[in-house]
Design an enzyme around this catalytic site. Structure first.
Site, PDB file in Angstrom:
ATOM      1  N   TYR A 109      -8.095   5.208  -3.824  1.00 51.56           N
ATOM      2  CA  TYR A 109      -6.673   5.382  -4.113  1.00 51.56           C
ATOM      3  C   TYR A 109      -6.356   4.652  -5.420  1.00 51.56           C
ATOM      4  O   TYR A 109      -6.260   3.420  -5.452  1.00 51.56           O
ATOM      5  CB  TYR A 109      -5.808   4.790  -3.002  1.00 51.56           C
ATOM      6  CG  TYR A 109      -5.855   5.525  -1.684  1.00 51.56           C
ATOM      7  CD1 TYR A 109      -6.466   6.760  -1.545  1.00 51.56           C
ATOM      8  CD2 TYR A 109      -5.265   4.964  -0.544  1.00 51.56           C
ATOM      9  CE1 TYR A 109      -6.493   7.413  -0.331  1.00 51.56           C
ATOM     10  CE2 TYR A 109      -5.281   5.627   0.679  1.00 51.56           C
ATOM     11  CZ  TYR A 109      -5.910   6.841   0.779  1.00 51.56           C
ATOM     12  OH  TYR A 109      -5.930   7.490   1.991  1.00 51.56           O
ATOM     13  N   ARG A 163       3.842  15.462   4.033  1.00 56.65           N
ATOM     14  CA  ARG A 163       3.987  15.039   2.638  1.00 56.65           C
ATOM     15  C   ARG A 163       5.415  15.200   2.115  1.00 56.65           C
ATOM     16  O   ARG A 163       5.633  15.545   0.963  1.00 56.65           O
ATOM     17  CB  ARG A 163       2.996  15.801   1.755  1.00 56.65           C
ATOM     18  CG  ARG A 163       1.556  15.589   2.194  1.00 56.65           C
ATOM     19  CD  ARG A 163       0.570  16.507   1.531  1.00 56.65           C
ATOM     20  NE  ARG A 163      -0.762  16.208   2.033  1.00 56.65           N
ATOM     21  CZ  ARG A 163      -1.254  16.695   3.173  1.00 56.65           C
ATOM     22  NH1 ARG A 163      -0.529  17.516   3.908  1.00 56.65           N
ATOM     23  NH2 ARG A 163      -2.467  16.359   3.587  1.00 56.65           N
ATOM     24  N   GLY A 164       6.359  14.971   2.998  1.00 58.48           N
ATOM     25  CA  GLY A 164       7.766  15.038   2.625  1.00 58.48           C
ATOM     26  C   GLY A 164       8.405  16.384   2.875  1.00 58.48           C
ATOM     27  O   GLY A 164       9.636  16.513   2.828  1.00 58.48           O
ATOM     28  N   GLY A 206      13.357  16.315   5.480  1.00 58.43           N
ATOM     29  CA  GLY A 206      14.781  16.544   5.322  1.00 58.43           C
ATOM     30  C   GLY A 206      15.277  16.169   3.944  1.00 58.43           C
ATOM     31  O   GLY A 206      16.459  16.353   3.629  1.00 58.43           O
TER      32      GLY A 206
END
Length: 332
Positions: A56, A208-209, A213
């Site tokens: 990462y 992943r979003g 919402g």
């Protein structure tokens, strides 16, 4: 903070974990100071499970965590670390290396970057097709015996691979994508884990979003945002998937909850052996996610959610074709 145990052989952890990848890359620009403040807020709220990977940001995420954890008692949190993904200086993905010598070398560097003497859960990020899983698991077992690792974990592998690894050394947990619109594990993988007493740490619980919402049809991901190339965020697929979110929003309102809280609560309700990983990069998003712990879902609520978003309802695969081909968990 409520607690859950990762399988029969794994450690006790908080009911929600914090996934830290987005603090370093793949989801657009992140703020270092806010990232560290978010880790602190998570720990203060009782979250004990922190998930990272040595690739990462090419080590950036591990060093960021080391900075955030400075001064915290080592026994007050657990580190889950993925290894094996190979990357070039330009960030390009080069494949996977899970040979025993590579496993041990990777851990040596992770321990230095994390400023710790051990990691709690160590897992190959993907199955290396050139290396038998027994060899990789055996190398981790030697690291457990030497005290550098506490538990073996796996990531994105299928039921057969899980069984083979577990025959070498007990597997604490399987890290795998699981959400309302990613339910592939329910066929063979989740039953196998439950048979063997292996926990699930579920990532991308908000896809992943996409089902948070907070995503909109006119939102444009930045050039370095993974979602720019994700099939579920493209064109007609996105329009279809956001319509599912609208259905969830209506149900969430009946609970006085946000869409994100309802989606996380659904994963929590799938079993005490499942721990959702929250990819919050800011304190407001973390606070919202923590609110899912207070959303109680009964049988009627779960049935209503299933009716609104049945299995297979999403449009588009969860990864682009090249990445899907790397997933042992998707092989039929």
């Amino acid at each position: 903070m409520k607690a859950r145990t990762l399988g029969r052989s794994g450690p006790q952890v908080s009911a929600l974990g914090l996934g830290c990848m987005g603090m370093s890359e793949l989801y657009g620009q992140a703020d270092r100071r806010e990232s560290i403040a978010t880790v602190h807020a998570a720990l203060d709220a009782g979250i004990t499970l922190l998930d990272t990977g040595d690739f990462y940001g090419m080590g950036h995420n591990e060093m960021l965590l080391a900075e955030a954890l400075a001064g915290r008692p080592r026994d007050s949190y657990l580190l889950s670390v993925k290894f094996g993904a190979q990357r070039g200086p330009d960030g390009a993905w080069l494949g996977y290396d899970a040979r025993p010598q590579a496993v041990k070398s990777a851990l040596a560097y992770s321990l230095r970057r994390l400023r710790t003497d051990y990691v709690d859960i160590y897992r190959p990020a993907r199955l290396d097709p050139a290396v038998p899983i027994e060899d990789t698991a055996g190398a981790v077992a030697e690291l457990v015996q030497a005290g550098y690792v506490r538990h073996l974990g796996l990531s994105e592998v299928g039921a057969e691979t899980i069984r083979r690894a577990h025959a070498v050394v007990p597997v604490a947990d399987l890290q795998i994508e699981y959400s309302l619109i990613s339910r592939g594990i329910e066929g063979a993988i989740l039953p196998a884990c439950r048979e063997l007493g292996i926990g699930i740490t579920a990532y991308a619980v908000l896809s992943r979003g996409l089902i948070s919402g907070h995503w909109s049809a006119d939102r444009q991901p930045s050039a370095r945002d993974f979602r720019q190339h994700s099939p579920r965020f493209q064109g007609a697929n996105l329009e279809h998937n956001l319509a599912l979110v609208d259905r969830l929003r209506t149900l969430a309102q009946t609970h006085g909850a946000s869409v994100a809280q309802l989606a996380i609560a659904w994963v929590l309700a799938r079993g005490e052996d499942i721990v959702p990983l929250i990819g919050a990069r800011t304190r407001p998003r973390l606070e919202e996610a923590l609110g899912a712990l207070d959303v109680g879902l009964g049988e009627d609520d779960l049935a209503a959610i299933e009716q609104a978003v049945p299995p297979g309802a999403a449009a588009g695969e969860r990864y682009a074709p090249a990445q899907m081909a790397m997933l042992d968990s998707e092989k039929r």
